[in-house]
Design an enzyme around this catalytic site. Structure first.
Site, PDB file in Angstrom:
ATOM      1  N   CYS A  74      45.648  55.362  40.534  1.00  0.00           N
ATOM      2  CA  CYS A  74      46.846  55.346  40.719  1.00  0.00           C
ATOM      3  C   CYS A  74      47.957  56.517  40.211  1.00  0.00           C
ATOM      4  CB  CYS A  74      47.735  53.893  40.512  1.00  0.00           C
ATOM      5  SG  CYS A  74      47.106  52.655  41.282  1.00  0.00           S
TER       6      CYS A  74
ATOM      7  N   HIS B 299      55.683  54.004  39.088  1.00  0.00           N
ATOM      8  CA  HIS B 299      54.483  53.685  39.921  1.00  0.00           C
ATOM      9  C   HIS B 299      54.950  52.272  40.267  1.00  0.00           C
ATOM     10  CE1 HIS B 299      50.598  52.743  41.618  1.00  0.00           C
ATOM     11  NE2 HIS B 299      50.527  52.077  40.789  1.00  0.00           N
TER      12      HIS B 299
ATOM     13  N   ASN C 187      51.956  48.423  46.715  1.00  0.00           N
ATOM     14  CA  ASN C 187      51.176  49.344  45.811  1.00  0.00           C
ATOM     15  C   ASN C 187      50.483  50.310  46.735  1.00  0.00           C
ATOM     16  OD1 ASN C 187      49.928  51.127  44.121  1.00  0.00           O
ATOM     17  ND2 ASN C 187      49.201  49.251  42.919  1.00  0.00           N
TER      18      ASN C 187
HETATM   19  O1  UT7 Z   1      48.315  50.181  40.491  1.00  0.00           O
HETATM   20  C1  UT7 Z   1      47.209  49.732  39.724  1.00  0.00           C
HETATM   21  C2  UT7 Z   1      47.337  48.998  38.497  1.00  0.00           C
HETATM   22  N1  UT7 Z   1      47.389  47.606  38.961  1.00  0.00           N
HETATM   23  C3  UT7 Z   1      48.493  46.689  38.231  1.00  0.00           C
HETATM   24  O2  UT7 Z   1      49.158  47.209  37.762  1.00  0.00           O
HETATM   25  C4  UT7 Z   1      48.233  45.494  38.410  1.00  0.00           C
HETATM   26  C5  UT7 Z   1      48.368  44.587  37.319  1.00  0.00           C
HETATM   27  N2  UT7 Z   1      48.341  42.940  37.560  1.00  0.00           N
HETATM   28  C6  UT7 Z   1      49.442  42.513  37.959  1.00  0.00           C
HETATM   29  O3  UT7 Z   1      50.211  42.853  38.584  1.00  0.00           O
HETATM   30  C7  UT7 Z   1      49.450  41.004  37.978  1.00  0.00           C
HETATM   31  O4  UT7 Z   1      48.463  40.548  37.126  1.00  0.00           O
HETATM   32  C8  UT7 Z   1      48.680  40.177  39.268  1.00  0.00           C
HETATM   33  C9  UT7 Z   1      49.977  40.407  40.192  1.00  0.00           C
HETATM   34  C10 UT7 Z   1      47.472  40.889  39.693  1.00  0.00           C
HETATM   35  C11 UT7 Z   1      48.593  38.479  39.124  1.00  0.00           C
HETATM   36  O5  UT7 Z   1      49.899  38.155  38.370  1.00  0.00           O
HETATM   37  P1  UT7 Z   1      49.836  37.244  37.171  1.00  0.00           P
HETATM   38  O6  UT7 Z   1      51.073  36.826  37.045  1.00  0.00           O
HETATM   39  O7  UT7 Z   1      48.957  38.174  36.186  1.00  0.00           O
HETATM   40  O8  UT7 Z   1      48.592  36.172  37.617  1.00  0.00           O
HETATM   41  P2  UT7 Z   1      47.616  35.276  37.080  1.00  0.00           P
HETATM   42  O9  UT7 Z   1      46.428  36.462  37.545  1.00  0.00           O
HETATM   43  O10 UT7 Z   1      47.722  35.315  35.574  1.00  0.00           O
HETATM   44  O11 UT7 Z   1      47.266  34.209  37.770  1.00  0.00           O
HETATM   45  C12 UT7 Z   1      48.020  33.123  37.500  1.00  0.00           C
HETATM   46  C13 UT7 Z   1      47.826  32.108  38.602  1.00  0.00           C
HETATM   47  C14 UT7 Z   1      46.419  31.631  38.635  1.00  0.00           C
HETATM   48  O12 UT7 Z   1      46.091  30.574  38.890  1.00  0.00           O
HETATM   49  P3  UT7 Z   1      45.636  29.402  37.606  1.00  0.00           P
HETATM   50  O13 UT7 Z   1      44.252  29.964  37.390  1.00  0.00           O
HETATM   51  O14 UT7 Z   1      46.719  29.158  36.712  1.00  0.00           O
HETATM   52  O15 UT7 Z   1      45.413  28.001  38.205  1.00  0.00           O
HETATM   53  C15 UT7 Z   1      45.847  32.395  39.873  1.00  0.00           C
HETATM   54  O16 UT7 Z   1      44.447  31.861  40.735  1.00  0.00           O
HETATM   55  O17 UT7 Z   1      48.208  32.447  39.834  1.00  0.00           O
HETATM   56  C16 UT7 Z   1      46.952  32.241  40.764  1.00  0.00           C
HETATM   57  N3  UT7 Z   1      47.352  33.204  41.763  1.00  0.00           N
HETATM   58  C17 UT7 Z   1      48.006  33.166  42.718  1.00  0.00           C
HETATM   59  N4  UT7 Z   1      48.480  32.094  43.346  1.00  0.00           N
HETATM   60  C18 UT7 Z   1      49.232  32.286  44.544  1.00  0.00           C
HETATM   61  C19 UT7 Z   1      46.598  34.620  41.834  1.00  0.00           C
HETATM   62  N5  UT7 Z   1      46.939  35.206  42.906  1.00  0.00           N
HETATM   63  C20 UT7 Z   1      47.552  34.131  43.605  1.00  0.00           C
HETATM   64  C21 UT7 Z   1      48.347  34.347  44.851  1.00  0.00           C
HETATM   65  N6  UT7 Z   1      49.187  33.310  45.215  1.00  0.00           N
HETATM   66  N7  UT7 Z   1      48.340  35.584  45.580  1.00  0.00           N
END
Ligand code: UT7
Length: 337
Positions: free
Chosen positions: A117, A257, A287
């Site tokens: 990115c 970004h 993104n």
């Molecule tokens: O451009 C390249 C660089 N990339 C980035 O900068 C991405 C950086 N990361 C992020 O933006 C975030 O970490 C994500 C958007 C990918 C995920 O958000 P988060 O708030 O960190 O969620 P998490 O991974 O901690 O997941 C929280 C919960 C999980 O469920 P449990 O384990 O708490 O039951 C996930 O399974 O949310 C769940 N989850 C979802 N739920 C509904 C993960 N994806 C989804 C979804 N819909 N799409």
């Protein structure tokens, strides 16, 4: 005494495909909701390139053609085309090479730059050095990605995030001190574990097994990437401000970004900037990896004035990250679409 040359952005072109994938459609593909995606990431829609045989260069060509038209540039006068992408048309030759050929930049040399990115920012810095050295007069930097080609649309943790798009800027010499002033760029290979594509390279060439295991799709450990992105994008942007004696009042826009609205907000907050000083279009495009910074400049071009101070900031796989201080070189309302 020789005049000091700086590298100025003298125009922006961009392209996003027509097809819009919204959160309702994503919610039919995987177990998610509009509410979750909006509150955790900040994306409403993303554009997807449909059509057999169309890849990243298709969008790059559209962006560059608009740029050539807006800047009234004869493609034969272009010296160099750099394309930042993680989704090249092919592993080789470079996508920049294909774009240069298709837009008629027959006198240019061309190469791709891959820094996930952060590729567009790294490419801007590279292009700027060629201009400042006096070597070249017209350089096109393209950031383009067809992320839909490497996303697993059964994985709810990645598929809502990414979209397709391309943007291109022209770099030219400036003798008024406008353009790219300073940049801080970083790479840290220890980040590879958290964001990568497992197969398709020389370590793990494609096979039936790699396809069945979906190893040609984006693998991301979201939380680890999120933490590193917030820390590094904010720290580096603040360091850049300090190094260049910039206060938050001096900055017209942060150009971040577009990976996650929460990462953008955290960076702006650390820099002491209100959200209205932050270019944001993640809600519409998602993104687009190497497309994000150029798409921001494209969308906000009409609001930019000559002399405006911008801070471009990025974070991506690798890990790679950085921030760049740019003094905008023209009144955008005279040029924008
Ligand atoms: O451009 C390249 C660089 N990339 C980035 O900068 C991405 C950086 N990361 C992020 O933006 C975030 O970490 C994500 C958007 C990918 C995920 O958000 P988060 O708030 O960190 O969620 P998490 O991974 O901690 O997941 C929280 C919960 C999980 O469920 P449990 O384990 O708490 O039951 C996930 O399974 O949310 C769940 N989850 C979802 N739920 C509904 C993960 N994806 C989804 C979804 N819909 N799409």
């Amino acid at each position: 005494m020789k005049e000091k040359i700086t590298a100025a952005i003298t125009g922006v072109g961009a392209y996003v495909p027509d097809y819009i994938l919204d959160n309702e459609e994503i919610s039919r593909m995987v177990d998610t909701t509009d509410e979750w995606i909006m509150s955790r990431i900040g994306i409403k829609t993303r554009h997807i390139l449909k059509g057999e045989g169309l890849g990243t260069s298709f969008m790059g060509v559209k962006a560059v053609n608009e740029l050539l038209e807006k800047t009234n540039t004869d493609p034969k006068d272009v010296d160099l085309v750099i394309c930042a992408t993680v989704t090249p048309d092919m592993l080789f030759p470079s996508t920049a090479n294909i774009i240069a050929y298709k837009v008629g930049a027959v006198n240019a040399f061309a190469f791709d730059m891959q820094a996930a990115c952060s590729g567009f920012l790294f490419a801007l810095q590279t292009g700027a050095r060629y201009i400042e050295s006096g070597c070249y007069k017209k350089i096109i930097v393209v950031g383009a990605d067809k992320m839909s080609s490497i996303i697993d649309y059964t994985d709810r943790t990645t598929c809502p995030i990414f979209g397709d798009g391309a943007a291109a800027v022209m770099l030219e010499p400036n003798f008024e001190g406008l353009g790219i002033q300073n940049a801080i760029l970083h790479s840290d290979g220890s980040g590879v574990a958290h964001l990568h594509m497992k197969a398709g390279g020389s370590v793990c060439p494609p096979s039936v097994e790699t396809v069945l295991k979906k190893w040609h799709k984006v693998y991301q450990e979201g939380q680890a990437v999120f933490k590193a992105a917030v820390t590094h994008m904010a720290d580096t942007s603040v360091e850049l401000m300090e190094r260049n004696n910039l206060t938050s009042d001096d900055i017209r826009y942060l150009v971040p970004h577009q990976a996650n609205l929460r990462i953008i907000d955290a960076t702006a907050k650390r820099m002491g900037l209100q959200q209205e000083k932050c270019m944001i279009n993640i809600d519409r495009y998602g993104n687009t990896t190497d497309g994000t910074l150029g798409l921001c400049l494209w969308d906000y071009e009409s609001r930019l004035k000559k002399g405006d101070n911008l801070v471009l900031a990025t974070f991506g796989g690798g890990f790679t990250w950085g921030a760049m201080y740019v003094k905008w070189a023209y009144d955008g309302d005279t040029m924008s679409r």
